[in-house]
Design an enzyme around this catalytic site. Structure first.
Site, PDB file in Angstrom:
ATOM      1  CB  ALA A 127      -0.933  -0.022   1.205  1.00 43.82           C
ATOM      2  CG  ASN A 195       1.000  -6.396   6.215  1.00 41.33           C
ATOM      3  OD1 ASN A 195       1.660  -7.386   6.466  1.00 41.33           O
ATOM      4  ND2 ASN A 195      -0.302  -6.327   6.452  1.00 41.33           N
ATOM      5  CG  HIS A 225       0.606   4.503   4.104  1.00 42.62           C
ATOM      6  ND1 HIS A 225       0.530   4.272   5.465  1.00 42.62           N
ATOM      7  CD2 HIS A 225      -0.260   3.640   3.532  1.00 42.62           C
ATOM      8  CE1 HIS A 225      -0.341   3.304   5.689  1.00 42.62           C
ATOM      9  NE2 HIS A 225      -0.841   2.908   4.536  1.00 42.62           N
TER      10      HIS A 225
HETATM   11  N1  LIG Z   1       1.552  -5.800   2.078  1.00 38.41           N
HETATM   12  C1  LIG Z   1       0.587  -4.898   2.248  1.00 38.41           C
HETATM   13  O1  LIG Z   1       0.754  -3.690   2.049  1.00 38.41           O
HETATM   14  C2  LIG Z   1      -0.772  -5.371   2.671  1.00 38.41           C
HETATM   15  C3  LIG Z   1      -1.883  -4.536   2.510  1.00 38.41           C
HETATM   16  C4  LIG Z   1      -3.121  -5.010   2.886  1.00 38.41           C
HETATM   17  C5  LIG Z   1      -3.259  -6.263   3.464  1.00 38.41           C
HETATM   18  N2  LIG Z   1      -2.155  -7.030   3.643  1.00 38.41           N
HETATM   19  C6  LIG Z   1      -2.253  -8.356   4.298  1.00 38.41           C
HETATM   20  O2  LIG Z   1      -2.678  -9.318   3.368  1.00 38.41           O
HETATM   21  C7  LIG Z   1      -3.423 -10.339   4.042  1.00 38.41           C
HETATM   22  C8  LIG Z   1      -4.758 -10.545   3.310  1.00 38.41           C
HETATM   23  O3  LIG Z   1      -5.511  -9.345   3.353  1.00 38.41           O
HETATM   24  P1  LIG Z   1      -7.075  -9.373   3.023  1.00 38.41           P
HETATM   25  O4  LIG Z   1      -7.544  -7.968   3.024  1.00 38.41           O
HETATM   26  O5  LIG Z   1      -7.322 -10.237   1.858  1.00 38.41           O
HETATM   27  O6  LIG Z   1      -7.633 -10.093   4.351  1.00 38.41           O
HETATM   28  P2  LIG Z   1      -9.060 -10.814   4.523  1.00 38.41           P
HETATM   29  O7  LIG Z   1      -9.304 -10.830   5.990  1.00 38.41           O
HETATM   30  O8  LIG Z   1     -10.060 -10.230   3.632  1.00 38.41           O
HETATM   31  O9  LIG Z   1      -8.775 -12.321   4.031  1.00 38.41           O
HETATM   32  C9  LIG Z   1      -7.917 -13.192   4.666  1.00 38.41           C
HETATM   33  C10 LIG Z   1      -8.367 -14.611   4.367  1.00 38.41           C
HETATM   34  O10 LIG Z   1      -7.369 -15.511   4.821  1.00 38.41           O
HETATM   35  C11 LIG Z   1      -7.986 -16.575   5.536  1.00 38.41           C
HETATM   36  N3  LIG Z   1      -7.026 -17.087   6.509  1.00 38.41           N
HETATM   37  C12 LIG Z   1      -6.616 -16.501   7.661  1.00 38.41           C
HETATM   38  N4  LIG Z   1      -5.697 -17.266   8.264  1.00 38.41           N
HETATM   39  C13 LIG Z   1      -5.513 -18.354   7.488  1.00 38.41           C
HETATM   40  C14 LIG Z   1      -4.693 -19.499   7.573  1.00 38.41           C
HETATM   41  N5  LIG Z   1      -3.888 -19.707   8.610  1.00 38.41           N
HETATM   42  N6  LIG Z   1      -4.748 -20.431   6.572  1.00 38.41           N
HETATM   43  C15 LIG Z   1      -5.599 -20.251   5.527  1.00 38.41           C
HETATM   44  N7  LIG Z   1      -6.396 -19.174   5.394  1.00 38.41           N
HETATM   45  C16 LIG Z   1      -6.366 -18.244   6.353  1.00 38.41           C
HETATM   46  C17 LIG Z   1      -9.250 -15.977   6.149  1.00 38.41           C
HETATM   47  O11 LIG Z   1     -10.217 -16.961   6.409  1.00 38.41           O
HETATM   48  C18 LIG Z   1      -9.677 -14.994   5.064  1.00 38.41           C
HETATM   49  O12 LIG Z   1     -10.536 -15.603   4.135  1.00 38.41           O
HETATM   50  C19 LIG Z   1      -3.595  -9.843   5.500  1.00 38.41           C
HETATM   51  O13 LIG Z   1      -2.685 -10.505   6.353  1.00 38.41           O
HETATM   52  C20 LIG Z   1      -3.281  -8.363   5.418  1.00 38.41           C
HETATM   53  O14 LIG Z   1      -2.735  -7.879   6.628  1.00 38.41           O
HETATM   54  C21 LIG Z   1      -0.933  -6.628   3.237  1.00 38.41           C
END
Ligand SMILES: NC(=O)c1ccc[n+]([C@@H]2O[C@H](COP(=O)([O-])OP(=O)(O)OC[C@H]3O[C@@H](n4cnc5c(N)ncnc54)[C@H](O)[C@@H]3O)[C@@H](O)[C@H]2O)c1
Length: 274
Positions: A127, A195, A225
């Protein structure tokens, strides 16, 4: 003809499901979705149904998804990303990690595994903007890297650090600095920012030297940010005003697009940008 990249997605939430759709729509002939895994079995099977009526993509075990993939995309959670990365790399399979906060403290181990099993790790910028300039600047001498994150006070609801400080979020009428410290402490106290701070730290000068300021501002509705890099090459300043992902208001839409762009870079013969 180039080999078609077989992709497995772990986590079928906002990022995972948007990615699954993008892969089947925009990367035909270059990449193919071979599996979906989610701890919520229904989510994986519903997404599978949406993507392909004919082929069952939902995997019941993480291990079986890894087995059939050339690249695993982790979009699950910070609590699970290290274990997912470890299992994937130990199978000699490449991985793209979205929950970077979950691996930031174990980065040396991740590097070791990647080398040992000859598998690649991709960490998209997510992001924020400015990772390209930071990667170049760090090749010279860096004096300071600062991340300033501004969000609406309501975004900090339930954050333990804010509660412990006795801050009444509803009473904030103008910009207020909630935290000013190292990225190392920021990821501890503000898991929502983990993240962004993690990627910035890993691309630059580490979590102990990267500074983070977190601001609650009632005048903003987007997650903003700002990054300042002061180096021997000059000063870089970036500002990203993020639109939120329609399926998860905690996630910036740019983070999903950043994963798509990383995938494009993996698949294209010409790599543009640092
Ligand atoms: N790098 C970045 O800048 C950035 C930005 C936004 C989100 N993220 C990260 O990306 C990830 C996904 O984000 P999102 O918005 O899709 O989240 P979300 O909550 O919409 O989806 C996450 C999914 O993963 C599943 N899940 C959780 N733990 C699990 C496990 N141990 N095994 C299998 N499935 C599992 C959940 O059931 C859910 O369906 C998050 O960890 C979030 O923090 C990173």
């Amino acid at each position: 003809m180039a080999k078609i990249l077989k992709i497995g997605i772990v986590g079928c939430g906002a990022i995972g499901s948007s990615l699954a759709k993008a892969i089947s729509r925009d990367f035909r002939g270059k990449a193919v979705l071979v599996g979906l895994f989610d701890m919520d079995v229904l989510k994986a099977s519903c997404l599978s149904e949406l993507i392909s009526r004919k082929k069952k993509l939902a995997a019941s075990l993480l291990e079986s998804l890894i087995k059939k993939s050339d690249l695993v995309i982790e979009a699950a959670s910070g609590a699970a990303s290290w274990e997912i990365a470890q299992k994937t790399l130990e199978s000699g399979c490449n991985i793209m990690i979205m929950s970077v906060g979950g691996i930031v403290g174990r980065y040396p181990e991740l590097l070791k595994l990647s080398k040992k099993y000859n598998a690649k790790v991709y960490l998209p910028s997510g992001a924020i903007s400015g990772i390209d300039a930071l990667k170049a600047s760090v090749m010279g001498e860096i004096k300071a890297v600062t991340l300033t994150t501004s969000k609406n006070p309501l975004s900090f609801k339930g954050v333990r650090y804010v509660q412990d400080k006795g801050i009444n979020l509803g009473a904030i009428k103008k910009e207020r600095v909630l935290f000013n410290g190292t990225a190392k402490d920021a990821v501890k106290y503000f898991p929502q920012n983990i993240n962004v701070a993690a990627v910035l730290s890993l691309a630059g000068i580490g979590a102990a030297r990267t500074r983070v300021r977190i601001i609650a501002n009632p005048a903003v509705s987007r997650n903003i940010h700002e990054i300042e890099i002061i180096s021997g090459a000059g000063t870089v300043y970036t500002r990203t005003e993020n639109v939120l992902h329609p399926e998860n208001p905690k996630t910036s839409y740019l983070a999903f697009l950043s994963a798509v762009a990383t995938l494009k870079q993996i698949l294209e013969p010409v790599k543009i940008g640092t």
